[in-house]
Design a protein around this motif. Structure first.
Motif, PDB file in Angstrom:
ATOM      1  N   SER A 176      12.996  10.491   6.579  1.00  0.00           N
ATOM      2  CA  SER A 176      12.110   9.339   5.910  1.00  0.00           C
ATOM      3  C   SER A 176      10.745   9.151   6.462  1.00  0.00           C
ATOM      4  O   SER A 176      10.667   9.634   7.732  1.00  0.00           O
ATOM      5  CB  SER A 176      12.735   8.001   6.327  1.00  0.00           C
ATOM      6  N   PHE A 177       9.635   8.683   5.898  1.00  0.00           N
ATOM      7  CA  PHE A 177       8.336   8.247   6.597  1.00  0.00           C
ATOM      8  C   PHE A 177       7.839   7.132   6.216  1.00  0.00           C
ATOM      9  O   PHE A 177       8.290   6.548   5.027  1.00  0.00           O
ATOM     10  CB  PHE A 177       7.460   9.451   6.353  1.00  0.00           C
ATOM     11  N   ARG A 178       6.960   6.532   6.952  1.00  0.00           N
ATOM     12  CA  ARG A 178       6.393   5.268   6.749  1.00  0.00           C
ATOM     13  C   ARG A 178       5.071   5.374   6.304  1.00  0.00           C
ATOM     14  O   ARG A 178       4.175   6.288   6.636  1.00  0.00           O
ATOM     15  CB  ARG A 178       6.377   4.442   8.080  1.00  0.00           C
ATOM     16  N   ARG A 179       4.608   4.471   5.351  1.00  0.00           N
ATOM     17  CA  ARG A 179       3.176   4.442   4.880  1.00  0.00           C
ATOM     18  C   ARG A 179       3.130   3.013   4.473  1.00  0.00           C
ATOM     19  O   ARG A 179       3.721   2.425   3.472  1.00  0.00           O
ATOM     20  CB  ARG A 179       2.909   5.367   3.405  1.00  0.00           C
ATOM     21  N   ARG A 180       1.937   2.444   5.262  1.00  0.00           N
ATOM     22  CA  ARG A 180       1.519   1.102   5.041  1.00  0.00           C
ATOM     23  C   ARG A 180       2.718  -0.008   4.718  1.00  0.00           C
ATOM     24  O   ARG A 180       2.479  -0.643   3.849  1.00  0.00           O
ATOM     25  CB  ARG A 180       0.844   1.106   3.505  1.00  0.00           C
ATOM     26  N   GLY A 181       3.538   0.253   5.601  1.00  0.00           N
ATOM     27  CA  GLY A 181       4.668  -0.836   5.724  1.00  0.00           C
ATOM     28  C   GLY A 181       5.973  -0.419   4.537  1.00  0.00           C
ATOM     29  O   GLY A 181       6.848  -1.233   4.524  1.00  0.00           O
ATOM     30  N   PHE A 182       6.004   0.900   3.808  1.00  0.00           N
ATOM     31  CA  PHE A 182       6.850   1.117   2.975  1.00  0.00           C
ATOM     32  C   PHE A 182       7.400   2.326   3.683  1.00  0.00           C
ATOM     33  O   PHE A 182       6.901   2.947   4.180  1.00  0.00           O
ATOM     34  CB  PHE A 182       5.968   1.429   1.849  1.00  0.00           C
ATOM     35  N   THR A 183       8.658   2.611   3.445  1.00  0.00           N
ATOM     36  CA  THR A 183       9.674   3.546   3.720  1.00  0.00           C
ATOM     37  C   THR A 183       9.973   4.408   2.540  1.00  0.00           C
ATOM     38  O   THR A 183      10.572   4.023   1.813  1.00  0.00           O
ATOM     39  CB  THR A 183      10.924   3.180   4.501  1.00  0.00           C
ATOM     40  N   PHE A 184       9.610   5.577   2.815  1.00  0.00           N
ATOM     41  CA  PHE A 184      10.033   6.854   1.881  1.00  0.00           C
ATOM     42  C   PHE A 184      11.114   7.761   2.360  1.00  0.00           C
ATOM     43  O   PHE A 184      10.922   8.141   3.420  1.00  0.00           O
ATOM     44  CB  PHE A 184       8.624   7.449   1.175  1.00  0.00           C
ATOM     45  N   ASP A 185      11.752   8.163   1.157  1.00  0.00           N
ATOM     46  CA  ASP A 185      12.485   9.400   1.794  1.00  0.00           C
ATOM     47  C   ASP A 185      11.928  10.864   1.311  1.00  0.00           C
ATOM     48  O   ASP A 185      11.355  10.828   0.162  1.00  0.00           O
ATOM     49  CB  ASP A 185      13.918   9.486   1.048  1.00  0.00           C
ATOM     50  N   ALA A 186      11.572  11.594   2.187  1.00  0.00           N
ATOM     51  CA  ALA A 186      10.906  12.958   1.707  1.00  0.00           C
ATOM     52  C   ALA A 186      11.694  13.532   0.839  1.00  0.00           C
ATOM     53  O   ALA A 186      11.099  14.046  -0.196  1.00  0.00           O
ATOM     54  CB  ALA A 186      10.737  14.012   2.999  1.00  0.00           C
ATOM     55  N   THR A 187      13.005  13.690   0.903  1.00  0.00           N
ATOM     56  CA  THR A 187      13.707  14.390  -0.470  1.00  0.00           C
ATOM     57  C   THR A 187      15.274  13.551  -0.235  1.00  0.00           C
ATOM     58  O   THR A 187      15.376  12.792   0.590  1.00  0.00           O
ATOM     59  CB  THR A 187      14.010  15.911  -0.103  1.00  0.00           C
TER      60      THR A 187
END
Length: 501
Positions: A47-58
């Protein structure tokens, strides 16, 4: 000068296979070191963080997470089963040309129930298909637990495995079903191969081991899975070093001696477990040992790649009744879509897999906002390989693809999305190739053809004494569960073969 550190086993690469093997061996009391070239564990499963959001790479889901399930048992073996909370995925929406399926709870059996209602004339074929899948699942389980003597009696003890070991999904579907629609629905699987190329044994194993009891999402994001494994490794005395890329595997008198990192450090161990792409392993071996690996690697066939779009929005997607998982297909000819991709072409409306993790876990975004991940199959050789020689052209092709997918989402699933986007970014096949090392950004590494599943995948044990392979390139297959099982199988084999070195 300090003497090189010595270990019982060194794992190269902190993907799920390497982490599983490392944690299990550390639990046995082995001195284990894992080296990872990136700054976090997990490989694809991050997972990675952007501007307070957490995303799953895949990754969209994990199967076998219920108590007694295969992945649950792997976590339990390293006492990590309580470190991750799994959320059952109960809302799934599959949209096909001319029909759709909505699931509100239950696993594969509820999916079959809907197919029975949609295609009453195919009841007989469905019954036979399910019976065959179940029988193969039973034989796979029995084979895994069988003695060598019983395995030598393969034609008598495991006749379904023998009968279908070279069969594609198409060879099973075509005699059982008349409708192209139901075949398309039964082929909605985590693989990039069309029915004419996908192994039926892979399909049966996937349904039995991962999907039959439903699928799950780890609270906090996919990155929680490798984090739990790392904690288990460290708890048992294992070590992990990030930003440490291996340069050479050191071999003396034909046996593994240790390795040299690109930073110039030497680590010694009589056992090396490679959790990296076999082609990358080859380049780290002395030239005189590369031959058998190179001959095998030349025969590899790889899966298709993908384009992944990560979005943040302030739309109330719960109010719009957008489910966690939506499979959106506009093309009914699976074989032609595959041929298009191999030619380097992209359909006007490519097949999309849309996930909204914040539907299940609102903590992944600020209050009232949502994250989406949109995955589309994509060819590596698109627009002259994504304009890789010209950064400006690469950005233009990438941005055009983003806009195409956003427009498709607006028209098919989320009206008004473009007016409520907070930001977005994307990963192309070139991104995946750079990050994972998979040839041409292959989404699943090796394609799951009949020639490349189960025992036909590279073995854990290699021709070089002390060198083993784990991960999604090896047995049994790809995916989070498949890669983790490879680590489990390798660790068990090592533990049974020898005591701690």
């Amino acid at each position: 000068m300090a003497s090189p550190k010595s270990y019982d086993a060194i794992v190269v690469g902190a993907g799920m296979g390497g982490l599983t093997a490392g944690a299990l061996l550390a639990k046995k009391g082995w001195r284990v070191l894992i080296l990872e070239k990136e700054d976090q564990p997990g490989g694809y499963v991050v997972s990675f963080r952007r501007r307070g959001f957490t995303f799953d790479a895949t990754g969209a889901f994990v199967g076998g997470c219920h108590e007694g399930g295969e992945f649950y048992q792997i976590l339990k073996e390293v006492d990590a089963h309580e470190a991750v909370e799994f959320i059952p995925i109960e809302e799934i929406h599959n949209v096909y040309p001319g029909f759709e399926i909505r699931l509100e709870r239950g696993g594969f059996s509820s999916y079959i129930d809907q197919l029975r209602r949609l295609f009453p004339g195919e009841e007989r074929g469905l019954t036979k298909y399910l019976r065959l899948v179940k029988r193969i699942g039973e034989e796979m389980e029995a084979y895994a637990k069988s003695t060598l003597a019983k395995r030598l009696l393969l034609p008598f003890s495991f006749r379904y495995l023998l009968r279908f070991h070279r069969a594609t999904h198409q060879k099973v579907l075509d005699p059982l079903f008349e409708s192209r629609e139901i075949k398309m629905a039964l082929h909605t699987l985590p693989a990039t191969e069309p029915p004419s190329r996908l192994s039926f044994l892979f399909v049966a194993a996937l349904l039995n081991k991962a999907l039959m009891e439903g699928v799950f999402y780890p609270k906090g994001g996919m990155g929680r899975l490798p984090e739990a494994m790392v904690k288990a490794l460290v708890r048992y005395g294992g070590e992990i070093l990030f930003r440490n890329e291996v340069d050479q595997i050191l071999i003396k008198d034909g046996k593994v001696q240790g390795l040299l990192t690109k930073g110039g450090e030497v680590f010694l161990a009589p056992l090396i477990l490679s959790n990296i792409n076999p082609n990358h392993l080859i380049r780290r071996l002395p030239r005189e040992f590369r031959g058998p690996f190179e001959r095998r690697a030349r025969r590899f066939e790889y899966s298709l790649s993908c384009f992944i779009l990560y979005l943040a929005t302030d739309l109330n997607l719960k109010e719009l009744k957008v489910p966690y998982f939506t499979y959106l297909r506009s093309i009914s000819d699976l074989e032609e879509e595959y041929r298009m991709m191999r030619r380097g072409e992209v359909p006007k409306n490519p097949t999309l897999i849309v996930t909204v993790p914040t539907i299940l876990d609102p903590s992944l975004a600020p209050e009232g906002k949502h994250v989406l991940k949109v995955l589309a199959l994509a060819p590596y050789a698109y627009r002259e390989t994504w304009g890789r020689k010209d950064p400006a052209q690469y950005r233009e092709v990438k941005e055009t693809f983003c806009r195409q997918l956003i427009q498709q989402l607006e028209s098919k699933l989320i009206p008004g999305l473009s007016d409520h986007l907070l930001f977005y970014e994307a990963a192309t096949p070139l991104t995946l190739e750079r990050y994972t090392g998979n040839e041409q950004g292959a989404m699943y590494g090796l394609a799951s053809t009949p020639e490349q599943i189960g025992p036909f995948r590279p073995s854990h044990r290699t021709a070089i004494p002390g060198l083993y392979q784990v991960g999604h390139y090896t047995r049994p297959s790809h995916g989070i569960v498949g890669a983790s099982l490879s680590g489990l199988f390798a660790a068990r084999a090592l533990s049974q073969r020898r005591k701690r070195p």
